[in-house]
Design an enzyme around this catalytic site. Structure first.
Site, PDB file in Angstrom:
ATOM      1  N   GLY A   1       0.804  -1.218   0.000  1.00 29.30           N
ATOM      2  CA  GLY A   1       0.000   0.000   0.000  1.00 29.30           C
ATOM      3  C   GLY A   1       0.837   1.268   0.000  1.00 29.30           C
ATOM      4  O   GLY A   1       0.523   2.243  -0.702  1.00 29.30           O
ATOM      5  N   THR A   2       1.909   1.263   0.778  1.00 30.15           N
ATOM      6  CA  THR A   2       2.750   2.458   0.860  1.00 30.15           C
ATOM      7  C   THR A   2       3.348   2.777  -0.509  1.00 30.15           C
ATOM      8  O   THR A   2       3.324   3.939  -0.952  1.00 30.15           O
ATOM      9  CB  THR A   2       3.883   2.226   1.888  1.00 30.15           C
ATOM     10  OG1 THR A   2       3.278   1.967   3.156  1.00 30.15           O
ATOM     11  CG2 THR A   2       4.807   3.420   1.988  1.00 30.15           C
TER      12      THR A   2
ATOM     13  N   HIS B   1      -2.071  -7.422   2.317  1.00 30.50           N
ATOM     14  CA  HIS B   1      -2.050  -7.984   3.667  1.00 30.50           C
ATOM     15  C   HIS B   1      -3.161  -7.473   4.572  1.00 30.50           C
ATOM     16  O   HIS B   1      -3.297  -7.912   5.711  1.00 30.50           O
ATOM     17  CB  HIS B   1      -0.669  -7.807   4.329  1.00 30.50           C
ATOM     18  CG  HIS B   1      -0.334  -6.434   4.807  1.00 30.50           C
ATOM     19  ND1 HIS B   1      -0.214  -6.131   6.138  1.00 30.50           N
ATOM     20  CD2 HIS B   1      -0.072  -5.288   4.142  1.00 30.50           C
ATOM     21  CE1 HIS B   1       0.125  -4.843   6.269  1.00 30.50           C
ATOM     22  NE2 HIS B   1       0.221  -4.317   5.065  1.00 30.50           N
TER      23      HIS B   1
ATOM     24  N   ASN C   1      -7.900   4.348   8.605  1.00 34.06           N
ATOM     25  CA  ASN C   1      -7.348   3.162   9.252  1.00 34.06           C
ATOM     26  C   ASN C   1      -7.343   3.235  10.772  1.00 34.06           C
ATOM     27  O   ASN C   1      -7.158   2.225  11.430  1.00 34.06           O
ATOM     28  CB  ASN C   1      -5.919   2.905   8.759  1.00 34.06           C
ATOM     29  CG  ASN C   1      -5.055   4.138   8.817  1.00 34.06           C
ATOM     30  OD1 ASN C   1      -5.338   5.126   8.145  1.00 34.06           O
ATOM     31  ND2 ASN C   1      -4.010   4.117   9.621  1.00 34.06           N
TER      32      ASN C   1
ATOM     33  N   THR D   1      11.228  -7.037 -10.972  1.00 30.10           N
ATOM     34  CA  THR D   1      10.584  -8.335 -11.187  1.00 30.10           C
ATOM     35  C   THR D   1       9.373  -8.481 -10.268  1.00 30.10           C
ATOM     36  O   THR D   1       9.451  -8.209  -9.070  1.00 30.10           O
ATOM     37  CB  THR D   1      11.588  -9.476 -10.910  1.00 30.10           C
ATOM     38  OG1 THR D   1      12.716  -9.277 -11.756  1.00 30.10           O
ATOM     39  CG2 THR D   1      10.978 -10.840 -11.172  1.00 30.10           C
TER      40      THR D   1
ATOM     41  N   CYS E   1       2.410   2.381  12.714  1.00 28.66           N
ATOM     42  CA  CYS E   1       3.617   3.200  12.689  1.00 28.66           C
ATOM     43  C   CYS E   1       3.508   4.369  13.661  1.00 28.66           C
ATOM     44  O   CYS E   1       4.477   4.755  14.299  1.00 28.66           O
ATOM     45  CB  CYS E   1       3.954   3.670  11.286  1.00 28.66           C
ATOM     46  SG  CYS E   1       2.555   3.953  10.268  1.00 28.66           S
TER      47      CYS E   1
ATOM     48  N   GLN F   1      -7.885   0.230   3.398  1.00 27.01           N
ATOM     49  CA  GLN F   1      -8.742  -0.331   4.454  1.00 27.01           C
ATOM     50  C   GLN F   1     -10.156  -0.617   3.964  1.00 27.01           C
ATOM     51  O   GLN F   1     -10.864  -1.427   4.567  1.00 27.01           O
ATOM     52  CB  GLN F   1      -8.798   0.613   5.666  1.00 27.01           C
ATOM     53  CG  GLN F   1      -7.491   0.766   6.426  1.00 27.01           C
ATOM     54  CD  GLN F   1      -7.051  -0.483   7.188  1.00 27.01           C
ATOM     55  OE1 GLN F   1      -7.819  -1.420   7.405  1.00 27.01           O
ATOM     56  NE2 GLN F   1      -5.783  -0.511   7.582  1.00 27.01           N
TER      57      GLN F   1
ATOM     58  N   SER G   1      -3.707  -2.940  -0.860  1.00 30.49           N
ATOM     59  CA  SER G   1      -2.644  -3.698  -0.201  1.00 30.49           C
ATOM     60  C   SER G   1      -3.168  -5.091   0.117  1.00 30.49           C
ATOM     61  O   SER G   1      -4.278  -5.230   0.646  1.00 30.49           O
ATOM     62  CB  SER G   1      -2.232  -2.974   1.077  1.00 30.49           C
ATOM     63  OG  SER G   1      -1.257  -3.725   1.757  1.00 30.49           O
TER      64      SER G   1
HETATM   65  C1  LIG Z   1      -5.066   3.460   4.850  1.00 31.66           C
HETATM   66  C2  LIG Z   1      -3.725   2.827   4.669  1.00 31.66           C
HETATM   67  N1  LIG Z   1      -2.957   3.200   3.636  1.00 31.66           N
HETATM   68  C3  LIG Z   1      -1.757   2.660   3.410  1.00 31.66           C
HETATM   69  C4  LIG Z   1      -1.234   1.696   4.231  1.00 31.66           C
HETATM   70  C5  LIG Z   1       0.115   1.114   3.948  1.00 31.66           C
HETATM   71  O1  LIG Z   1      -0.009  -0.193   3.418  1.00 31.66           O
HETATM   72  P1  LIG Z   1       1.217  -1.207   3.494  1.00 31.66           P
HETATM   73  O2  LIG Z   1       1.324  -1.665   4.900  1.00 31.66           O
HETATM   74  O3  LIG Z   1       0.814  -2.327   2.560  1.00 31.66           O
HETATM   75  O4  LIG Z   1       2.427  -0.504   2.998  1.00 31.66           O
HETATM   76  C6  LIG Z   1      -1.998   1.282   5.343  1.00 31.66           C
HETATM   77  C7  LIG Z   1      -1.445   0.292   6.298  1.00 31.66           C
HETATM   78  O5  LIG Z   1      -1.662   0.400   7.494  1.00 31.66           O
HETATM   79  C8  LIG Z   1      -3.275   1.852   5.553  1.00 31.66           C
HETATM   80  O6  LIG Z   1      -4.039   1.484   6.590  1.00 31.66           O
END
Ligand SMILES: Cc1ncc(COP(=O)(O)O)c(C=O)c1O
Length: 387
Positions: A71-72, A204, A154, A240, A332, A182, A202
């Site tokens: 996601g990041t 996971h 989130n 890759t 985080c 989310q 994302s």
């Molecule tokens: C709203 C939101 N965006 C982005 C992310 C980041 O995703 P990733 O952990 O896959 O980098 C998160 C993860 O907590 C999230 O909750």
């Protein structure tokens, strides 16, 4: 001690079928999807199949999906990619509009763009964490390059009016990005109907593997790649591809989409059981729910609660010792022990921010765990408050 995992917004357990899909793809032996030999072609066909399946779920063209490392990375690639491309097309387009409650993956990318000369507007939110369409309308103009608004928060679960803001952004020639990390798995995502250009996902968070994500890039959207290297992902993301991880992501996405209503009902029931247990044991003054109360205004699997007078660090530590995994805001934010920027933006007092715990529910949870957690919290609260 049997542990209770109420931190699904941080990461989810992988679904057994996603693990099987990963193992099956990994067991096929080597094969780089960019290689021309038989093993490479086999890997490419697994990648293509996964992309087709995800595109079917999201109702977009498979060519509009780029696989990423999570996601990041999707959020970063979206913001930099669209902002740089917009400015290159028209040097006057230097505006970035976002909200105060975005994930740091968006907020920090926006701040980096600001340091590069883009003009950042951070929209405020109300006490439930929702941004108003009117404030977005006032902020989005002819010089706005990118608008980035998350679908669901989130930390508190509040939904944002992404379709309305997307319509406004696109009317004014801005690129609309939505962080749907989310929301995916709980809200129906129909990219055929939704007025957005870029959307981050994302794996996971939906019972797929960590380190895998996707970025939807609507055909024709101005976009410059951040990662430079090979020509993978139609020159939009070099490197890759994680073929086994992507196969598992597609499986998890399929299950999440097919079982969306059950997932919603299940999460809502566990959430309600925890709330009921808390009300029963702590009374209405013993805790406070943060975020939107109305079911239609939030996703069902997140519950943010403050226990006034008890710091979230102390509560989390005690919960952990009692076998309950929860979190204080986003993972985080909790790691850095900063007050939550989301709760602060909602105008909550230091006492409420400093005592807020996020419980988030999903696969493997049940109502009995919620009742047990309420009991554990009541014991901890009584002990701490009587000290
Ligand atoms: C709203 C939101 N965006 C982005 C992310 C980041 O995703 P990733 O952990 O896959 O980098 C998160 C993860 O907590 C999230 O909750």
């Amino acid at each position: 001690m049997e542990r209770i995992y109420f931190d699904h917004a941080a990461t989810t357990p992988m679904h057994p079928e996603a693990i099987a899909a990963y193992a099956e793809a990994a067991a096929q032996g080597p094969g780089n999807p960019s290689s021309l030999h038989a093993q490479g072609r086999a890997a490419r066909s697994r990648l293509t199949a996964a992309r087709d399946r995800l595109a079917g779920i999201l109702r977009c063209d498979p060519a509009e999906l780029v696989f990423t490392g999570g996601g990041t990375e999707s959020d970063n690639a979206a913001l930099y990619g669209a902002a740089w491309a917009q400015r290159r097309r028209d040097p006057r387009r230097v505006g970035i509009v976002t909200t105060a409650v975005e994930h740091h993956a968006v907020l920090n990318a926006c701040r980096k763009l600001e340091a590069e000369g883009f003009e950042l507007v951070v929209l405020p939110v109300d006490e439930t964490g929702r941004v108003s369409t009117a404030s977005a309308e006032a902020a989005i103009g002819e010089t706005t390059a990118v608008v980035s608004v998350m679908w669901a928060n989130n930390e508190v679960g509040t939904l944002q009016p992404v379709a309305e803001i997307g319509r406004l952004a696109r009317e004014r020639g801005a690129v609309m990005h939505v962080d749907a990390v989310q929301a995916f798995g709980y809200e129906a995502i129909d990219l055929g109907a939704l007025p957005v250009d870029l959307l981050s996902l994302s794996a996971h968070k939906i019972n797929g593997p960590q380190g895998v994500g996707a970025l939807y890039i609507r055909k024709g959207t101005p976009f410059e790649p951040t990662a430079r290297g090979g020509s993978q992902e139609r020159n939009r993301r070099a490197g890759t591809e994680n073929v086994a991880g992507i196969a598992a992501f597609a499986k998890a996405a399929e299950l999440a989409a097919a079982q969306r209503e059950e997932r919603r009902a299940h999460a809502a029931a566990v959430r309600a059981a925890l709330l009921e247990g808390l009300a029963e044991r702590l009374g209405p003054d013993g805790f406070r729910v943060n975020g939107a109360a109305d079911e239609d205004a939030r996703i069902p699997h997140i519950l943010n609660v403050s226990f006034p007078g008890i710091s979230n660090e102390t509560m989390l530590m005690n919960l952990d010792l009692s076998g309950v995994a929860a979190s204080a805001g986003s993972a985080c934010t909790a790691g850095s022990l900063q007050p939550s920027h989301v709760l602060t933006a909602m105008g909550l007092s230091n006492q409420i921010c400093g005592s807020a715990i996020r419980f988030s529910f999903g696969l493997g949870n049940n109502e009995a765990e919620a009742e047990k957690t309420a009991k554990i919290i009541a014991t901890i609260a009584t002990r701490l408050r009587n000290r």
